[in-house]
Scaffold this motif. Structure first.
Motif, PDB file in Angstrom:
ATOM      1  N   HIS B  79     -36.480   5.463 -23.347  1.00 40.48           N
ATOM      2  CA  HIS B  79     -36.742   6.689 -22.595  1.00 40.48           C
ATOM      3  C   HIS B  79     -36.174   7.929 -23.269  1.00 40.48           C
ATOM      4  O   HIS B  79     -36.777   8.983 -23.243  1.00 40.48           O
ATOM      5  N   LEU B  80     -34.976   7.810 -23.817  1.00 39.72           N
ATOM      6  CA  LEU B  80     -34.338   8.972 -24.437  1.00 39.72           C
ATOM      7  C   LEU B  80     -33.849   8.566 -25.817  1.00 39.72           C
ATOM      8  O   LEU B  80     -33.095   7.613 -25.962  1.00 39.72           O
ATOM      9  N   SER B  81     -34.265   9.331 -26.778  1.00 38.67           N
ATOM     10  CA  SER B  81     -34.140   8.867 -28.155  1.00 38.67           C
ATOM     11  C   SER B  81     -32.734   8.440 -28.574  1.00 38.67           C
ATOM     12  O   SER B  81     -32.559   7.428 -29.220  1.00 38.67           O
ATOM     13  N   ASP B  82     -31.731   9.216 -28.220  1.00 38.87           N
ATOM     14  CA  ASP B  82     -30.394   8.829 -28.656  1.00 38.87           C
ATOM     15  C   ASP B  82     -29.318   9.383 -27.719  1.00 38.87           C
ATOM     16  O   ASP B  82     -29.611  10.064 -26.743  1.00 38.87           O
ATOM     17  N   LYS B  83     -28.101   9.096 -28.072  1.00 42.21           N
ATOM     18  CA  LYS B  83     -26.991   9.458 -27.196  1.00 42.21           C
ATOM     19  C   LYS B  83     -26.908  10.971 -26.992  1.00 42.21           C
ATOM     20  O   LYS B  83     -26.646  11.452 -25.896  1.00 42.21           O
ATOM     21  N   GLU B  84     -27.131  11.702 -28.046  1.00 51.96           N
ATOM     22  CA  GLU B  84     -27.051  13.151 -27.945  1.00 51.96           C
ATOM     23  C   GLU B  84     -28.087  13.691 -26.962  1.00 51.96           C
ATOM     24  O   GLU B  84     -27.781  14.546 -26.126  1.00 51.96           O
ATOM     25  N   THR B  85     -29.299  13.216 -27.063  1.00 55.39           N
ATOM     26  CA  THR B  85     -30.346  13.652 -26.141  1.00 55.39           C
ATOM     27  C   THR B  85     -29.965  13.334 -24.707  1.00 55.39           C
ATOM     28  O   THR B  85     -30.144  14.149 -23.793  1.00 55.39           O
ATOM     29  N   LEU B  86     -29.433  12.143 -24.528  1.00 58.42           N
ATOM     30  CA  LEU B  86     -28.949  11.716 -23.228  1.00 58.42           C
ATOM     31  C   LEU B  86     -27.978  12.748 -22.672  1.00 58.42           C
ATOM     32  O   LEU B  86     -28.088  13.211 -21.535  1.00 58.42           O
ATOM     33  N   PHE B  87     -27.036  13.117 -23.513  1.00 57.57           N
ATOM     34  CA  PHE B  87     -25.994  14.053 -23.104  1.00 57.57           C
ATOM     35  C   PHE B  87     -26.587  15.406 -22.731  1.00 57.57           C
ATOM     36  O   PHE B  87     -26.302  15.960 -21.664  1.00 57.57           O
ATOM     37  N   ARG B  88     -27.420  15.922 -23.589  1.00 59.08           N
ATOM     38  CA  ARG B  88     -27.985  17.244 -23.344  1.00 59.08           C
ATOM     39  C   ARG B  88     -28.795  17.279 -22.054  1.00 59.08           C
ATOM     40  O   ARG B  88     -28.645  18.183 -21.230  1.00 59.08           O
ATOM     41  N   HIS B  89     -29.649  16.304 -21.867  1.00 60.35           N
ATOM     42  CA  HIS B  89     -30.480  16.302 -20.667  1.00 60.35           C
ATOM     43  C   HIS B  89     -29.629  16.150 -19.412  1.00 60.35           C
ATOM     44  O   HIS B  89     -29.883  16.806 -18.402  1.00 60.35           O
ATOM     45  N   ALA B  90     -28.648  15.276 -19.487  1.00 57.64           N
ATOM     46  CA  ALA B  90     -27.801  15.051 -18.311  1.00 57.64           C
ATOM     47  C   ALA B  90     -27.063  16.322 -17.931  1.00 57.64           C
ATOM     48  O   ALA B  90     -27.004  16.708 -16.758  1.00 57.64           O
ATOM     49  N   LEU B  91     -26.503  16.998 -18.923  1.00 50.21           N
ATOM     50  CA  LEU B  91     -25.739  18.209 -18.639  1.00 50.21           C
ATOM     51  C   LEU B  91     -26.631  19.322 -18.115  1.00 50.21           C
ATOM     52  O   LEU B  91     -26.260  20.041 -17.181  1.00 50.21           O
ATOM     53  N   GLU B  92     -27.774  19.459 -18.714  1.00 50.54           N
ATOM     54  CA  GLU B  92     -28.644  20.536 -18.279  1.00 50.54           C
ATOM     55  C   GLU B  92     -29.068  20.335 -16.826  1.00 50.54           C
ATOM     56  O   GLU B  92     -29.071  21.281 -16.034  1.00 50.54           O
ATOM     57  N   ALA B  93     -29.400  19.107 -16.502  1.00 48.67           N
ATOM     58  CA  ALA B  93     -29.788  18.824 -15.112  1.00 48.67           C
ATOM     59  C   ALA B  93     -28.648  19.115 -14.158  1.00 48.67           C
ATOM     60  O   ALA B  93     -28.839  19.733 -13.100  1.00 48.67           O
ATOM     61  N   ALA B  94     -27.449  18.717 -14.531  1.00 49.85           N
ATOM     62  CA  ALA B  94     -26.298  18.958 -13.666  1.00 49.85           C
ATOM     63  C   ALA B  94     -26.062  20.452 -13.498  1.00 49.85           C
ATOM     64  O   ALA B  94     -25.774  20.926 -12.393  1.00 49.85           O
ATOM     65  N   ALA B  95     -26.206  21.194 -14.576  1.00 51.73           N
ATOM     66  CA  ALA B  95     -26.015  22.641 -14.498  1.00 51.73           C
ATOM     67  C   ALA B  95     -27.012  23.260 -13.539  1.00 51.73           C
ATOM     68  O   ALA B  95     -26.682  24.155 -12.749  1.00 51.73           O
ATOM     69  N   GLU B  96     -28.225  22.770 -13.580  1.00 51.25           N
ATOM     70  CA  GLU B  96     -29.257  23.300 -12.690  1.00 51.25           C
ATOM     71  C   GLU B  96     -28.900  23.026 -11.236  1.00 51.25           C
ATOM     72  O   GLU B  96     -29.042  23.902 -10.375  1.00 51.25           O
ATOM     73  N   ALA B  97     -28.389  21.842 -10.991  1.00 52.25           N
ATOM     74  CA  ALA B  97     -28.022  21.480  -9.620  1.00 52.25           C
ATOM     75  C   ALA B  97     -26.865  22.341  -9.124  1.00 52.25           C
ATOM     76  O   ALA B  97     -26.886  22.842  -7.991  1.00 52.25           O
ATOM     77  N   VAL B  98     -25.858  22.521  -9.971  1.00 54.82           N
ATOM     78  CA  VAL B  98     -24.714  23.343  -9.584  1.00 54.82           C
ATOM     79  C   VAL B  98     -25.179  24.764  -9.304  1.00 54.82           C
ATOM     80  O   VAL B  98     -24.769  25.397  -8.325  1.00 54.82           O
ATOM     81  N   SER B  99     -26.050  25.266 -10.140  1.00 62.00           N
ATOM     82  CA  SER B  99     -26.569  26.612  -9.964  1.00 62.00           C
ATOM     83  C   SER B  99     -27.202  26.780  -8.590  1.00 62.00           C
ATOM     84  O   SER B  99     -26.947  27.756  -7.884  1.00 62.00           O
ATOM     85  N   ALA B 100     -28.009  25.806  -8.215  1.00 62.71           N
ATOM     86  CA  ALA B 100     -28.682  25.882  -6.919  1.00 62.71           C
ATOM     87  C   ALA B 100     -27.662  25.983  -5.785  1.00 62.71           C
ATOM     88  O   ALA B 100     -27.793  26.829  -4.888  1.00 62.71           O
ATOM     89  N   ASP B 101     -26.652  25.165  -5.830  1.00 58.10           N
ATOM     90  CA  ASP B 101     -25.627  25.196  -4.783  1.00 58.10           C
ATOM     91  C   ASP B 101     -24.907  26.533  -4.749  1.00 58.10           C
ATOM     92  O   ASP B 101     -24.639  27.090  -3.684  1.00 58.10           O
ATOM     93  N   ASN B 102     -24.579  27.043  -5.930  1.00 55.29           N
ATOM     94  CA  ASN B 102     -23.882  28.321  -5.995  1.00 55.29           C
ATOM     95  C   ASN B 102     -24.709  29.427  -5.373  1.00 55.29           C
ATOM     96  O   ASN B 102     -24.206  30.217  -4.561  1.00 55.29           O
ATOM     97  N   LEU B 103     -25.970  29.477  -5.754  1.00 57.69           N
ATOM     98  CA  LEU B 103     -26.818  30.539  -5.240  1.00 57.69           C
ATOM     99  C   LEU B 103     -26.974  30.440  -3.728  1.00 57.69           C
ATOM    100  O   LEU B 103     -27.016  31.451  -3.027  1.00 57.69           O
ATOM    101  N   ALA B 104     -27.026  29.218  -3.221  1.00 58.50           N
ATOM    102  CA  ALA B 104     -27.138  29.040  -1.775  1.00 58.50           C
ATOM    103  C   ALA B 104     -25.922  29.637  -1.072  1.00 58.50           C
ATOM    104  O   ALA B 104     -26.048  30.264  -0.015  1.00 58.50           O
ATOM    105  N   SER B 105     -24.744  29.452  -1.663  1.00 57.85           N
ATOM    106  CA  SER B 105     -23.539  30.015  -1.047  1.00 57.85           C
ATOM    107  C   SER B 105     -23.627  31.531  -0.987  1.00 57.85           C
ATOM    108  O   SER B 105     -23.384  32.145   0.061  1.00 57.85           O
ATOM    109  N   VAL B 106     -23.972  32.128  -2.111  1.00 56.13           N
ATOM    110  CA  VAL B 106     -23.976  33.587  -2.186  1.00 56.13           C
ATOM    111  C   VAL B 106     -25.008  34.184  -1.242  1.00 56.13           C
ATOM    112  O   VAL B 106     -24.815  35.274  -0.692  1.00 56.13           O
ATOM    113  N   GLU B 107     -26.060  33.437  -1.048  1.00 57.12           N
ATOM    114  CA  GLU B 107     -27.150  33.963  -0.238  1.00 57.12           C
ATOM    115  C   GLU B 107     -26.680  34.351   1.166  1.00 57.12           C
ATOM    116  O   GLU B 107     -27.271  35.211   1.811  1.00 57.12           O
TER     117      GLU B 107
END
Lengths: 238, 238
Positions: B79-107
């Motif tokens: 599914h994901l070519s290598d460890k680095e790709t795994l890391f990048r995708h995982a972090l980016e997704a997590a960042a997106e999720a955190v962002s959503a929560d943060n924005l909800a608070s500020v709203e």
DNA sequence: ACTATGGTGAACCCGTCAGTTCAATGTCAG
DNA sequence: CTGACATTGAACTGACGGGTTCACCATAGT
């Protein structure tokens, strides 16, 4: 004696590396006398911090540290038992050095002169310089990065840097408050808030230290922090 | 059908992969019994973040990620070519999720009601909760820890979390300033200062997230920050 | 000159782990 | 039923690096 083993003496002597990175001490040349051993140990610790700061813990290999110190790998293990010990000692030494610099900055608040704002701005700028220089950044980064492996190092570093700095600053703010030059307040909280106003925006600007921040920009951050701080903690209008 | 399994090595990270693990789910588990049509890719990314958060990048092995996802190792590489790709995708997704929560608070500052202080305290507390929970802490930690290896991830994460949050907060503060409920000021600077007043003291108290901070203590930090903020940025007495 | 001490390079052992291969298995489409 | 294909466990390769050993050497103190 020009046998095969001596043929590789053209290796550059990288012995004069900057020992000042961690200890701030002068690079006393390693006279290979009785003090040679101590100098080596110091060089190894300095090199360790340099390399750890460059690569991170797991990516740093002992071979590279040895080279950076101008020393052979077995010599490293002769002085410090293993990589973990190397890491702990290097970080502790760096934390101590940073602490000294921080305290020196704060000490300037002992006699703030007539213009409190100017004095605070001066101290704030100096603290930002110390907190955001290469050594300090590397120290925080390494500590943070190795939480999983060495959770106890957080306590070691934090107590020597943030905590000690906050306490020293709180001491000075308490005096200022008592002298009526700041409003009555909890000095610990005031110190925490001032430090936060300084480091928070600074970290945002420097992208966690990856972007270079100019002196002018640093000054702007410092002055803005002091302005907000004085609005919140300045003397009451009566 | 999952026809894209092999071909998406370089596929853009389009769909913000919702890292559900961060939402507090416990190793959700593709149970082996349910091995029918679950989206393995999702499970793998979730597991990757969980394991990276637990061990750090270099200490995390792909085998453990595979086990956490309830999947075989070759499937991970399928599914994901290598460890680095795994890391990048995982972090980016997590960042997106955190962002959503943060924005909800500020709203919640969009309609602050009569009591501005109470509204700010509420929002401040919520932001502290989001910024200091496990997912957010792990995300910051992982990003910070891997600066040496993946310097570009700082930008990716920072822009989705701190920057986006600061901007959203600045928007709200600008409105409040215009409505005369805060003094006239640079909203970006005000937002930066409020965030610093919140997160700075919080990080000090939690020792970079290693110590648990009670809800009451968090509230105290939030209220102190808001108090200082309002003293500095509250409406001018005129 | 002699010896002791510590430094040196090079080779070595050994564990770990990314990434691959493969034969066997399970699952579905037609 | 059958063929297509994802999946699986297990074994394998190759790189990397921590830590050790060893035979050799350079200097200091006597």
């Amino acid at each position: 004696m020009g046998s095969d083993c001596r043929s590789d003496r053209f290796k550059t002597p990288t012995r004069a590396v900057q020992c000042a990175f961690v200890t701030g001490m002068t690079a006393s040349a390693g006279r290979k006398g009785a003090r040679g051993r101590i100098d080596k140990r110091q060089a190894i610790l300095d090199a360790a911090f340099t390399v750890f700061a460059r690569r991170g813990y797991s990516q740093a290999c002992v071979q590279e540290i040895a080279e950076e110190a101008g020393v052979a790998k077995p010599t490293v293990y002769n002085h410090l038992s293993d990589k973990e010990t190397l890491f702990r000692h290097a970080l502790e030494a760096a934390a101590e050095a940073v602490s000294a610099d921080n305290l020196a900055s704060v000490e300037r608040l002992r006699d703030p002169g007539d213009d409190l704002r100017a004095a605070l701005e001066d101290v704030a700028y100096r603290m930002l310089r110390v907190c955001c220089d290469e050594r300090s950044r590397a120290l925080r980064w390494l500590t943070y990065a190795q939480v999983a492996r060495f959770p106890d190092m957080i306590e070691v570093v934090q107590s020597r840097t943030s905590s000690r700095l906050a306490e020293a600053l709180a001491d000075r703010l308490a005096r200022l408050s008592l002298a009526g030059r700041l409003r009555r307040c909890d000095p610990a909280q005031a110190a925490g808030h001032l430090l936060a106003l300084l480091t928070g925006p600074m970290e945002a600007r420097s992208l966690l230290g990856t972007r270079k921040v100019s002196a002018a920009e640093t000054r702007t951050v410092a002055n803005a922090a002091v302005d907000t701080f004085l609005r919140a903690y300045g003397p009451e209008p009566r």
